[in-house]
Design a protein around this motif. Structure first.
Motif, PDB file in Angstrom:
ATOM      1  N   ASP A  81       0.838  -1.336  -0.100  1.00  0.00           N
ATOM      2  CA  ASP A  81       0.071   0.160  -0.019  1.00  0.00           C
ATOM      3  C   ASP A  81       0.991   1.306  -0.082  1.00  0.00           C
ATOM      4  N   THR A  82       2.162   1.248  -0.280  1.00  0.00           N
ATOM      5  CA  THR A  82       2.763   2.347  -0.210  1.00  0.00           C
ATOM      6  C   THR A  82       3.563   2.532  -1.568  1.00  0.00           C
ATOM      7  N   LEU A  83       3.679   3.783  -2.063  1.00  0.00           N
ATOM      8  CA  LEU A  83       4.330   4.179  -3.338  1.00  0.00           C
ATOM      9  C   LEU A  83       5.608   4.709  -2.655  1.00  0.00           C
ATOM     10  N   ARG A  84       7.006   4.387  -3.277  1.00  0.00           N
ATOM     11  CA  ARG A  84       7.811   5.080  -2.952  1.00  0.00           C
ATOM     12  C   ARG A  84       8.880   5.275  -4.239  1.00  0.00           C
ATOM     13  N   ARG A  98      16.264  16.800  -6.274  1.00  0.00           N
ATOM     14  CA  ARG A  98      15.686  15.649  -6.160  1.00  0.00           C
ATOM     15  C   ARG A  98      15.709  15.283  -4.488  1.00  0.00           C
ATOM     16  N   ILE A  99      14.320  14.721  -4.263  1.00  0.00           N
ATOM     17  CA  ILE A  99      14.140  14.376  -2.770  1.00  0.00           C
ATOM     18  C   ILE A  99      13.440  13.057  -2.927  1.00  0.00           C
ATOM     19  N   PRO A 100      13.515  12.133  -1.874  1.00  0.00           N
ATOM     20  CA  PRO A 100      12.704  10.981  -1.942  1.00  0.00           C
ATOM     21  C   PRO A 100      11.253  11.305  -1.648  1.00  0.00           C
ATOM     22  N   LEU A 101      10.433  10.308  -2.014  1.00  0.00           N
ATOM     23  CA  LEU A 101       8.961  10.380  -1.934  1.00  0.00           C
ATOM     24  C   LEU A 101       8.409   9.126  -1.557  1.00  0.00           C
ATOM     25  N   ALA A 102       7.528   9.380  -0.361  1.00  0.00           N
ATOM     26  CA  ALA A 102       6.827   7.992   0.146  1.00  0.00           C
ATOM     27  C   ALA A 102       5.370   8.682   0.289  1.00  0.00           C
ATOM     28  N   LEU A 103       4.398   7.608  -0.251  1.00  0.00           N
ATOM     29  CA  LEU A 103       2.907   8.082  -0.197  1.00  0.00           C
ATOM     30  C   LEU A 103       2.139   6.646   0.313  1.00  0.00           C
ATOM     31  N   LEU A 104       1.531   6.842   1.063  1.00  0.00           N
ATOM     32  CA  LEU A 104       0.955   5.737   1.741  1.00  0.00           C
ATOM     33  C   LEU A 104      -0.688   5.761   1.205  1.00  0.00           C
ATOM     34  N   LYS A 105      -1.242   4.613   1.003  1.00  0.00           N
ATOM     35  CA  LYS A 105      -2.553   4.420   0.329  1.00  0.00           C
ATOM     36  C   LYS A 105      -3.265   4.083   1.402  1.00  0.00           C
ATOM     37  N   LYS A 106      -4.381   4.812   1.841  1.00  0.00           N
ATOM     38  CA  LYS A 106      -5.015   4.296   2.937  1.00  0.00           C
ATOM     39  C   LYS A 106      -6.569   4.984   2.710  1.00  0.00           C
ATOM     40  N   ASP A 107      -7.542   4.525   2.757  1.00  0.00           N
ATOM     41  CA  ASP A 107      -9.003   4.783   2.641  1.00  0.00           C
ATOM     42  C   ASP A 107      -9.161   5.729   1.601  1.00  0.00           C
ATOM     43  N   ASN A 108      -8.662   5.028   0.269  1.00  0.00           N
ATOM     44  CA  ASN A 108      -8.619   5.857  -1.056  1.00  0.00           C
ATOM     45  C   ASN A 108      -7.911   7.068  -1.108  1.00  0.00           C
ATOM     46  N   ILE A 132       9.292   6.232   8.362  1.00  0.00           N
ATOM     47  CA  ILE A 132       8.424   7.110   7.686  1.00  0.00           C
ATOM     48  C   ILE A 132       7.191   7.393   8.442  1.00  0.00           C
ATOM     49  N   GLU A 133       6.980   8.717   8.712  1.00  0.00           N
ATOM     50  CA  GLU A 133       5.862   9.296   9.556  1.00  0.00           C
ATOM     51  C   GLU A 133       4.649   9.567   8.490  1.00  0.00           C
ATOM     52  N   TYR A 134       3.489   9.180   8.664  1.00  0.00           N
ATOM     53  CA  TYR A 134       2.511   9.182   7.619  1.00  0.00           C
ATOM     54  C   TYR A 134       1.444   9.725   8.579  1.00  0.00           C
ATOM     55  N   ASN A 135       1.276   9.786   9.760  1.00  0.00           N
ATOM     56  CA  ASN A 135       0.376  10.253  10.798  1.00  0.00           C
ATOM     57  C   ASN A 135       0.064  11.980  10.711  1.00  0.00           C
ATOM     58  N   ASN A 136       0.940  12.732  10.585  1.00  0.00           N
ATOM     59  CA  ASN A 136       0.873  14.066  10.497  1.00  0.00           C
ATOM     60  C   ASN A 136       1.333  14.611   9.297  1.00  0.00           C
ATOM     61  N   SER A 137       0.810  14.284   7.877  1.00  0.00           N
ATOM     62  CA  SER A 137       1.109  14.512   6.661  1.00  0.00           C
ATOM     63  C   SER A 137       0.965  15.844   6.542  1.00  0.00           C
ATOM     64  N   ASP A 138       1.856  16.594   5.656  1.00  0.00           N
ATOM     65  CA  ASP A 138       1.600  18.133   5.234  1.00  0.00           C
ATOM     66  C   ASP A 138       0.423  18.074   4.180  1.00  0.00           C
ATOM     67  N   PHE A 139       0.309  17.014   3.343  1.00  0.00           N
ATOM     68  CA  PHE A 139      -0.672  16.637   2.419  1.00  0.00           C
ATOM     69  C   PHE A 139      -1.187  15.680   2.249  1.00  0.00           C
ATOM     70  N   ILE A 140      -2.749  15.388   2.373  1.00  0.00           N
ATOM     71  CA  ILE A 140      -3.515  13.958   2.272  1.00  0.00           C
ATOM     72  C   ILE A 140      -4.076  14.197   0.917  1.00  0.00           C
ATOM     73  N   PHE A 141      -3.717  13.406  -0.144  1.00  0.00           N
ATOM     74  CA  PHE A 141      -4.249  13.663  -1.662  1.00  0.00           C
ATOM     75  C   PHE A 141      -5.487  12.776  -1.602  1.00  0.00           C
ATOM     76  N   GLU A 142      -6.683  13.493  -2.225  1.00  0.00           N
ATOM     77  CA  GLU A 142      -7.851  12.952  -2.605  1.00  0.00           C
ATOM     78  C   GLU A 142      -7.840  12.672  -3.834  1.00  0.00           C
ATOM     79  N   GLU A 143      -8.421  11.410  -4.598  1.00  0.00           N
ATOM     80  CA  GLU A 143      -8.555  11.301  -5.776  1.00  0.00           C
ATOM     81  C   GLU A 143      -9.673  12.407  -6.593  1.00  0.00           C
ATOM     82  N   VAL A 144      -9.419  12.916  -7.699  1.00  0.00           N
ATOM     83  CA  VAL A 144     -10.163  13.901  -8.297  1.00  0.00           C
ATOM     84  C   VAL A 144     -10.851  13.093  -9.265  1.00  0.00           C
TER      85      VAL A 144
END
Length: 146
Positions: A81-84, A98-108, A132-144
């Motif tokens: 469920d992780t995009l790295r 260039r920076i690393p990127l980690a996104l956790l897919k949870k609840d769409n 990697i901390e996902y609980n206090n994310s700067d951005f929570i992306f919602e699908e458009v």
């Protein structure tokens, strides 16, 4: 004498056939386009991804209210469920970064991860010893969806 002539021809034939073979089914997999948007205060992030079951690539743009924007490309792998991957961008019209990127897919939704960044072979990555901390994310992306 025939063996000296036949061996190089056979070697060239094997080389040509092996180079032209489609041994990677990854190239044939269809990528699904997905568009995400996140808002944090007055800042907005837009993430346009192309995803299959193993990889992703796309564009990522962060619009900072009255300051400027970061805009560039993302690419990487899906692991459960992780995009790295990494984010290669130009910051506010300045230089490339260039920076690393980690996104956790949870609840769409996709939750932007935060972690300690180090370098391996002069490439930035998240330090493996620090989670990697996902609980206090700067951005929570919602699908458009259109």
């Amino acid at each position: 004498m025939n063996l000296k002539f036949l061996l190089p021809i056979l070697l060239i034939f094997v080389l040509v056939v092996s180079c032209n073979s489609n041994n990677s089914k990854e190239d044939k997999k269809v990528y699904k386009p997905v568009f995400y948007r996140a808002v944090n205060g007055k800042d907005t992030a837009i993430l346009a991804l192309n995803i299959n079951d193993k990889r992703f690539y796309g564009r990522y743009e962060i619009l900072y209210h009255r300051i400027g924007k970061d805009s560039g490309d993302v690419r990487g792998d899906l692991r459960g469920d992780t995009l790295r991957g990494d984010y290669h961008y130009i910051s506010n019209g300045g230089s490339w970064k260039r920076i690393p990127l980690a996104l956790l897919k949870k609840d769409n939704n996709l939750y932007l991860g935060k972690g300690v960044i180090g370098t391996i072979f002069n490439l930035p990555c998240f330090v493996p010893e620090v989670p990697i901390e996902y609980n206090n994310s700067d951005f929570i992306f919602e699908e458009v969806k259109e």
